[in-house]
Design an enzyme around this catalytic site. Structure first.
Site, mmCIF file in Angstrom:
data_model
loop_
_atom_site.group_PDB
_atom_site.id
_atom_site.type_symbol
_atom_site.label_atom_id
_atom_site.label_comp_id
_atom_site.label_asym_id
_atom_site.label_seq_id
_atom_site.Cartn_x
_atom_site.Cartn_y
_atom_site.Cartn_z
ATOM 1 C CG ASN A 162 -1.943 -1.113 1.156
ATOM 2 O OD1 ASN A 162 -2.927 -1.016 0.426
ATOM 3 N ND2 ASN A 162 -1.707 -2.190 1.901
ATOM 4 C CD GLU A 163 4.781 1.539 -2.754
ATOM 5 O OE1 GLU A 163 5.091 2.247 -1.780
ATOM 6 O OE2 GLU A 163 5.579 0.779 -3.332
ATOM 7 N N PRO A 164 2.247 5.240 -0.950
ATOM 8 C CG PRO A 164 4.046 6.696 -0.577
ATOM 9 C CD PRO A 164 3.722 5.289 -1.007
ATOM 10 C CB SER A 166 -2.831 3.236 -0.079
ATOM 11 O OG SER A 166 -1.929 2.646 -0.987
ATOM 12 C CB THR A 181 8.721 0.271 -3.381
ATOM 13 O OG1 THR A 181 8.072 1.066 -2.388
ATOM 14 C CG2 THR A 181 8.464 -1.200 -3.094
#
Length: 639
Positions: A162-164, A166, A181
């Site tokens: 869940n990346e920035p 999300s 990432t």
């Protein structure tokens, strides 16, 4: 500690945090909690539903669970697992797949039923992924939800993938991976360009439904994002901050990962301190930076307004404190890193005697010496010390394939130009080219290719060390065995590396040893190399008399720099010396422009080195000390 005091100390922290001295102790604690949950469910005849994570963080937890299964009879027959995520696309038998990871780290070693294991499928056609994700959620719900979800945290603040950006109510879905990432994963894939751009991940909302959530983090690299996740405002830019909204979450950290939390980093802001010399120095430097003043201009009001009234009362008047810290910083600065001959050394970082010292600079890779301490290296040689450099590894993984081909082509052409038989070289060249046409991402190179790459880096290292002023006989290539062994096995013994290092030290009996203390190195090689040196010195201390006069200095610079309050020796460089250092770095042409493993810093190594040493000099200047072009910093390690 009373509950009231604990609440005061942790008042900046917005969720529960437990800190262990090291990741081993923390991993055992988490594994024991998982085992207790499994046993409690077994006694009730129920299933234990676990959400599992991958990556380096949970490896110790899984190892302890395997040990408990084999040695204590812990059964996993009643366990059902759901993994957080998987790269997409990804074959389950690929080395980098999380199926492979979970099998190797846990599932192949315990008695879990295979049908009870659930991992996102990275082989699906993209038009089938959405339905798969919906069914993944339904399966979790059908079992009554997750009893326990364990998490790591990425440096973007991601949990799962869940990346920035999300959403807090997001479900299992296909996501696009953040560039950082992918850079962090680049070593596993043999370069960022081989890392998938997408992944299937459980959503933040899915994670939140777990009845208990444990987020784990180890080492200094995670400290900045941990501070944001624990003490920062809730933000989609740092998805882990959403965990502040849960009543079921706990962060389990080692001391390094917790080091930037307020209670550890600036404890005077949350409680009364024991004001020892280290804490006073750190606090005064912090205060000067915070109020943007030189140290000698700090006032009692500055102290009182920034949580340091206790220090002013106990150790004041504050001007005396200021002078003491200013003088300590002044005494770290020396143009004589080998000690100044015939001088009073009571206020200097290095000893005056012997006037000519034997110094060994250990360099993990063939360029760390000139990148991180090239100016000091040159200064030691110029000042007449017997300087040796020991390159601990060949660095042969960090050369581009086409560069290796180019050198092979040169060798063939040169042999022919000399009228020599080039048939053996041509045969090798064909084998290498054939290998490269089918080489898979992160596949280990064949021996011949590794040899060429190692020779490229060896030649560059010799050129750099010669430029710094060394004689050829003072340039040593250790080629420590662990480096090549680690490419094919995760279980590596370091005994022969330690013995080899001990022999080198015994041969030259140095008064100074310089070692890389840059443990942010993304390869992990720096930390391994340091541990080998440290163990060698500690063993020699038991039998060798000369070792009591051997000081160990740590350098940094390739990946990050020491904090000002940590520095015990600062070597100023003139503009001319900065240029000489740059030219020494330029000898490492295979690492110039774009190295194979640049880490998360896009600057070239020589640019990093110059800007970091410049920043150190500016920091000293802003604290009220002399203004220099650049400074290389060192910390003495007591062993």
């Amino acid at each position: 500690m009373s509950r009231l005091n604990l609440l005061e100390e942790t008042r900046f922290e917005k969720l529960p945090v437990t800190v262990f001295t090291d990741q081993h102790a923390a991993s055992i604690n988490v594994a024991q909690r998982i085992a207790n949950l499994i046993k409690a469910k077994q006694q009730k005849g129920e299933k234990a539903i676990l959400g599992l994570a991958t990556g380096a963080t949970p490896v110790g937890v899984y190892a302890e669970l395997v040990r408990m299964h084999k040695e204590e009879g812990l059964s996993f027959k009643n366990v059902i697992t759901f993994n957080l995520d998987e790269y997409y696309p990804m074959r389950p038998d690929a080395v980098q797949s999380y199926v492979t990871f979970m099998n190797e780290q846990l599932f192949n070693h315990i008695d879990i039923e295979k049908e009870n294991i659930h991992i996102p499928d990275g082989t699906l056609p993209e038009n089938e992924v959405a339905d798969f994700c919906l069914n993944y959620e339904k399966k979790i719900s059908a079992y009554g939800g997750l009893d326990l979800q364990i998490l790591g945290i990425g440096r973007t603040g991601h949990i799962g993938f869940n990346e920035p950006g999300s959403a807090p109510n997001s479900g299992t879905r296909l996501v696009t991976l953040d560039d950082l990432t992918r850079r962090d994963a680049s070593r596993d894939f043999g370069g960022k360009e081989n890392v998938p751009t997408k992944a299937i991940t459980m959503g933040v909302g899915t994670i939140f439904k777990a009845r208990e959530i444990i987020l784990m983090a180890w080492n200094q690299k995670k400290a900045p994002i941990i501070k944001k996740a624990v003490e920062g405002e809730i933000s989609a830019e740092v998805p882990a901050t959403y965990l502040q909204l849960s009543d079921q979450v706990e962060f389990i950290l080692d001391s390094d990962a917790a080091s930037e939390l307020t209670r550890f980093d600036t404890p005077w802001l949350v409680r009364d301190c024991i004001w020892d010399a280290k804490t006073i120095k750190k606090a005064v430097i912090w205060l000067a930076k915070t109020v943007n003043k030189p140290i000698l201009k700090l006032t009692e009001e500055d102290y009182n307004n920034h949580g340091m009234a206790q220090l002013a009362t106990e150790k004041g008047p504050v001007y005396n404190i200021n002078i003491e810290i200013f003088n300590k910083l002044q005494h770290t600065i020396t143009g004589w890193p080998g000690g100044k001959p015939n001088a009073d050394d009571s206020q200097r970082p290095e000893r005056a005697n012997p006037t000519k010292k034997t110094s060994i600079i250990f360099s993990p890779h063939p360029d760390d010496d000139v990148i991180s301490m090239g100016g000091t290296f040159i200064r030691l040689a110029d000042q007449g010390h017997d300087v040796h450099v020991a390159y601990q590894t060949s660095g042969n993984t960090a050369v581009w394939d086409d560069d290796a081909l180019r050198y092979l082509e040169f060798a063939i052409d040169f042999a022919k130009a000399q009228g020599n038989d080039a048939s053996t070289l041509e045969k090798t060249y064909k084998e290498v080219r054939s290998f490269l046409t089918t080489k898979k991402p992160n596949q280990a190179d064949i021996k011949e290719l590794l040899t060429v790459k190692g020779l490229i880096r060896k030649g560059e290292a010799i050129a750099g060390a010669r430029f710094a002023g060394l004689k050829d006989e003072n340039i040593h290539f250790m080629d420590l065995p662990f480096y090549d062994r680690s490419k094919t096995s995760n279980k590596v013994s370091f005994e022969d590396d330690i013995i080899q290092t001990m022999e080198l030290l015994k041969k030259y009996k140095p008064q100074q040893v310089f070692a890389a203390g840059d443990f942010a190195d993304p390869h992990g090689t720096h930390k391994v190399c340091f541990n080998i040196i440290l163990t060698a010195l500690q063993r020699l201390k038991l039998t060798e008399d000369w070792i009591k006069d051997c000081w160990l200095w740590l350098y940094r610079g390739a990946w990050h720099e020491f904090e000002i309050h940590e520095i015990q020796m600062a070597v100023p460089l003139s503009p001319q010396e900065v240029k000489r250092k740059r030219l020494a770095i330029f000898k490492h042409q295979s690492q110039k422009d774009l190295p194979v493993f640049p880490g998360d810093d896009s600057r070239e190594f020589w640019v990093r080195a110059e800007e970091r040493t410049s920043e150190t000099a500016k920091a000293y200047d802003q604290l009220g000390l002399a203004e220099y072009e650049a400074m290389e910093a060192f910390v003495r390690w007591e062993y």
